[in-house]
Design a protein around this motif. Structure first.
Motif, PDB file in Angstrom:
ATOM      1  N   LEU A  22       0.807  -1.505  -0.364  1.00 41.95           N
ATOM      2  CA  LEU A  22       0.148  -0.266   0.394  1.00 41.95           C
ATOM      3  C   LEU A  22       0.912   1.603  -0.324  1.00 41.95           C
ATOM      4  N   GLN A  23       2.371   0.778  -0.132  1.00 41.64           N
ATOM      5  CA  GLN A  23       2.806   2.104  -0.173  1.00 41.64           C
ATOM      6  C   GLN A  23       2.976   3.472  -1.410  1.00 41.64           C
ATOM      7  N   GLY A  24       2.020   2.366  -2.498  1.00 44.70           N
ATOM      8  CA  GLY A  24       1.773   4.011  -3.538  1.00 44.70           C
ATOM      9  C   GLY A  24       0.747   4.520  -3.249  1.00 44.70           C
ATOM     10  N   PHE A  25      -0.188   3.838  -2.697  1.00 50.34           N
ATOM     11  CA  PHE A  25      -2.010   4.493  -2.409  1.00 50.34           C
ATOM     12  C   PHE A  25      -1.694   5.061  -1.447  1.00 50.34           C
ATOM     13  N   LEU A  26      -0.781   4.768  -0.296  1.00 48.35           N
ATOM     14  CA  LEU A  26      -0.897   5.889   0.796  1.00 48.35           C
ATOM     15  C   LEU A  26       0.411   7.445   0.725  1.00 48.35           C
ATOM     16  N   SER A  27       1.149   6.930  -0.607  1.00 50.52           N
ATOM     17  CA  SER A  27       1.691   7.835  -0.896  1.00 50.52           C
ATOM     18  C   SER A  27       0.401   9.109  -1.611  1.00 50.52           C
ATOM     19  N   GLY A  28      -0.168   8.476  -1.944  1.00 50.40           N
ATOM     20  CA  GLY A  28      -0.717   9.861  -3.422  1.00 50.40           C
ATOM     21  C   GLY A  28      -1.986   9.723  -2.476  1.00 50.40           C
ATOM     22  N   VAL A  29      -2.554   8.970  -0.687  1.00 51.94           N
ATOM     23  CA  VAL A  29      -3.703   9.947  -0.478  1.00 51.94           C
ATOM     24  C   VAL A  29      -2.766  11.062  -0.023  1.00 51.94           C
ATOM     25  N   PHE A  30      -1.833  10.817   1.537  1.00 50.00           N
ATOM     26  CA  PHE A  30      -1.260  11.874   1.568  1.00 50.00           C
ATOM     27  C   PHE A  30      -0.990  12.517   0.908  1.00 50.00           C
ATOM     28  N   VAL A  31      -0.588  12.855   0.069  1.00 51.35           N
ATOM     29  CA  VAL A  31      -0.185  14.408  -0.936  1.00 51.35           C
ATOM     30  C   VAL A  31      -1.685  14.310  -0.845  1.00 51.35           C
ATOM     31  N   ILE A  32      -2.670  14.512  -1.992  1.00 48.09           N
ATOM     32  CA  ILE A  32      -3.868  15.133  -1.550  1.00 48.09           C
ATOM     33  C   ILE A  32      -4.037  15.057  -0.774  1.00 48.09           C
ATOM     34  N   ILE A  33      -4.147  14.982   0.805  1.00 44.35           N
ATOM     35  CA  ILE A  33      -4.663  15.598   2.445  1.00 44.35           C
ATOM     36  C   ILE A  33      -3.628  16.783   2.065  1.00 44.35           C
ATOM     37  N   ARG A  75       7.952  13.817   6.771  1.00 45.88           N
ATOM     38  CA  ARG A  75       8.580  13.054   6.693  1.00 45.88           C
ATOM     39  C   ARG A  75       7.774  11.920   6.776  1.00 45.88           C
ATOM     40  N   ILE A  76       6.955  12.103   6.569  1.00 48.91           N
ATOM     41  CA  ILE A  76       5.676  10.945   6.359  1.00 48.91           C
ATOM     42  C   ILE A  76       5.911  10.576   4.751  1.00 48.91           C
ATOM     43  N   LEU A  77       5.669  11.706   4.048  1.00 45.06           N
ATOM     44  CA  LEU A  77       6.161  11.143   2.746  1.00 45.06           C
ATOM     45  C   LEU A  77       7.827  10.966   2.237  1.00 45.06           C
ATOM     46  N   PHE A  78       8.438  11.795   2.817  1.00 48.75           N
ATOM     47  CA  PHE A  78      10.328  11.020   2.381  1.00 48.75           C
ATOM     48  C   PHE A  78      10.317   9.368   3.013  1.00 48.75           C
ATOM     49  N   ASN A  79       9.580   8.469   3.798  1.00 48.47           N
ATOM     50  CA  ASN A  79      10.165   7.800   3.942  1.00 48.47           C
ATOM     51  C   ASN A  79       9.257   6.879   3.097  1.00 48.47           C
ATOM     52  N   LEU A  80       8.382   7.766   2.779  1.00 50.95           N
ATOM     53  CA  LEU A  80       7.472   5.899   1.476  1.00 50.95           C
ATOM     54  C   LEU A  80       8.128   6.706   0.081  1.00 50.95           C
ATOM     55  N   TRP A  81       8.399   7.551  -0.211  1.00 48.78           N
ATOM     56  CA  TRP A  81       9.082   8.048  -1.812  1.00 48.78           C
ATOM     57  C   TRP A  81      10.505   7.036  -1.534  1.00 48.78           C
ATOM     58  N   THR A  82      11.444   7.151  -0.210  1.00 50.56           N
ATOM     59  CA  THR A  82      12.813   6.498  -0.459  1.00 50.56           C
ATOM     60  C   THR A  82      12.655   5.619   0.140  1.00 50.56           C
ATOM     61  N   GLN A  83      12.307   5.258   0.671  1.00 52.81           N
ATOM     62  CA  GLN A  83      11.815   3.781   2.074  1.00 52.81           C
ATOM     63  C   GLN A  83      12.865   4.773   2.690  1.00 52.81           C
ATOM     64  N   ASN A  84      14.087   5.225   3.174  1.00 48.70           N
ATOM     65  CA  ASN A  84      14.333   5.602   4.323  1.00 48.70           C
ATOM     66  C   ASN A  84      13.937   5.801   4.880  1.00 48.70           C
ATOM     67  N   ARG A  85      13.805   4.968   6.503  1.00 48.41           N
ATOM     68  CA  ARG A  85      13.132   5.550   7.692  1.00 48.41           C
ATOM     69  C   ARG A  85      14.475   6.088   8.885  1.00 48.41           C
ATOM     70  N   ASN A  86      15.846   5.862   8.982  1.00 40.95           N
ATOM     71  CA  ASN A  86      16.569   6.572   8.821  1.00 40.95           C
ATOM     72  C   ASN A  86      16.350   8.105   9.739  1.00 40.95           C
ATOM     73  N   ILE A  87      16.254   8.486  10.737  1.00 41.75           N
ATOM     74  CA  ILE A  87      15.895   9.288  11.407  1.00 41.75           C
ATOM     75  C   ILE A  87      17.066  10.144  12.958  1.00 41.75           C
ATOM     76  N   SER A  88      17.765  11.016  12.725  1.00 48.28           N
ATOM     77  CA  SER A  88      19.065  11.198  13.679  1.00 48.28           C
ATOM     78  C   SER A  88      18.146  11.677  15.003  1.00 48.28           C
TER      79      SER A  88
END
Length: 312
Positions: free
Chosen positions: A29-40, A86-99
């Motif tokens: 559901l990564q692509g679907f969630l990304s689209g929903v969050f962008v619209i919101i 940050r949610i969109l960055f994680n979904l798009w890059t799959q890089n979930r690290n945060i300092s």
């Protein structure tokens, strides 16, 4: 979906990075969630941006009520911008690290803006109280200087407390794990990673949350008890309907914000589950701000009229 692992150097060391697991348990559901969050996000930015613009350029909206509404719209843009990018960055890059610093910064801004929302909602209820219960004194009481001070106090009032709260949380050592089972840095999932007994920290933190949230909420209840009492004493049904219409949008927003936050943070620990926590947090951090902007734009005749003049 592979979960990124970061291993602490030893049990007494403090983690240098965290991993925001977010929605990694929903790989299909990564692509679907990304689209929903962008619209919101776009809805929140566009609608609140338009509200800010029309309250500045339309002279019919140069009133205290709309001055505070413009502040509230600015706040909503800032509030969702703490978490959604940050949610969109994680979904798009799959890089979930945060300092750790990035996590602390996100939490600090989230807490400060959450406190600002509590204070600003209380100020807006006070504005409605004066308008409905003391209409002859409204222009004198809610003069531009006082409105500016109330708005500034709302924005700045929570900063010292929430900076101290953030420093207290991140003074702990994190050795249980580096994986945050959430989509942003929030207090409960971060405390779960801390070493040893955190009950004293939790107690002090929830006292601060209660004070920052409960005091404005009590003021809102007091304002609305007076407002409702005044409205019920009006002689005509038309007058009662008109008076209530000026505060119904604000009342809906209050119920949405305080209701969702209370369910999220103050339900019994036994009912806490990572999936439920994320769903509830998603509601008050993303969905509620979208509803707020739509409520204020679609339920207010003056705002609708100003939008028509701007867009048509």
């Amino acid at each position: 979906m592979q979960h990124e692992e970061i291993t602490a150097q030893d049990n007494s060391s403090t983690a240098r990075h965290f991993v925001l697991l977010g929605f990694s348990d929903l790989p299909n559901l990564q692509g679907f969630l990304s689209g929903v969050f962008v619209i919101i996000y776009l809805i929140i930015l566009i609608v609140n941006g338009l509200i800010i613009i029309i309250t500045r350029i339309d002279t019919a909206l140069h009133k205290p009520m709309y001055f505070f509404l413009a502040n509230f719209s600015s706040l909503e843009i800032c509030y969702v911008s703490v978490t959604l990018p940050r949610i969109l960055f994680n979904l798009w890059t799959q890089n979930r690290n945060i300092s750790v610093l990035g996590c602390a910064t996100q939490l600090c801004f989230f807490l400060i803006l959450g406190a600002t929302e509590c204070f600003l909602l209380a100020v807006m209820s006070y504005d409605r109280y004066v308008a409905i219960c003391k209409p002859l004194q409204y222009a004198l009481v809610m003069n531009p200087k006082r409105c500016a001070r109330l708005a500034a106090g709302s924005w700045l009032g929570g900063i010292p407390v929430q900076i101290g709260q953030t420093c207290q949380i991140f003074s702990l050592h994190f050795c249980n794990s580096s994986q945050i089972s959430h989509f942003f840095c929030d207090i409960p999932p971060i405390l779960k990673l801390a070493c040893g007994d955190t009950s004293a920290h939790e107690a002090s933190l929830y006292v601060v949350i209660m004070v920052v949230g409960a005091v404005p909420f009590v003021l809102i209840l007091a304002s609305y008890s007076k407002i409702i009492s005044t409205i019920l004493r009006l002689p005509t049904a038309k007058g009662r309907a008109k008076a209530f219409s000026t505060c119904s949008s604000h009342l809906l927003v209050v119920v949405l914000f305080f209701g969702s936050a209370t369910i999220t943070y103050f339900r019994p620990k036994s009912s806490h589950a990572a999936g439920t926590d994320k769903l509830l947090s998603l509601f008050y951090t993303v969905v509620t701000p979208m509803f707020n902007s739509l409520i204020y734009s679609l339920r207010n005749k003056d705002v609708i009229a100003a939008l028509r003049k701007l867009l048509l």
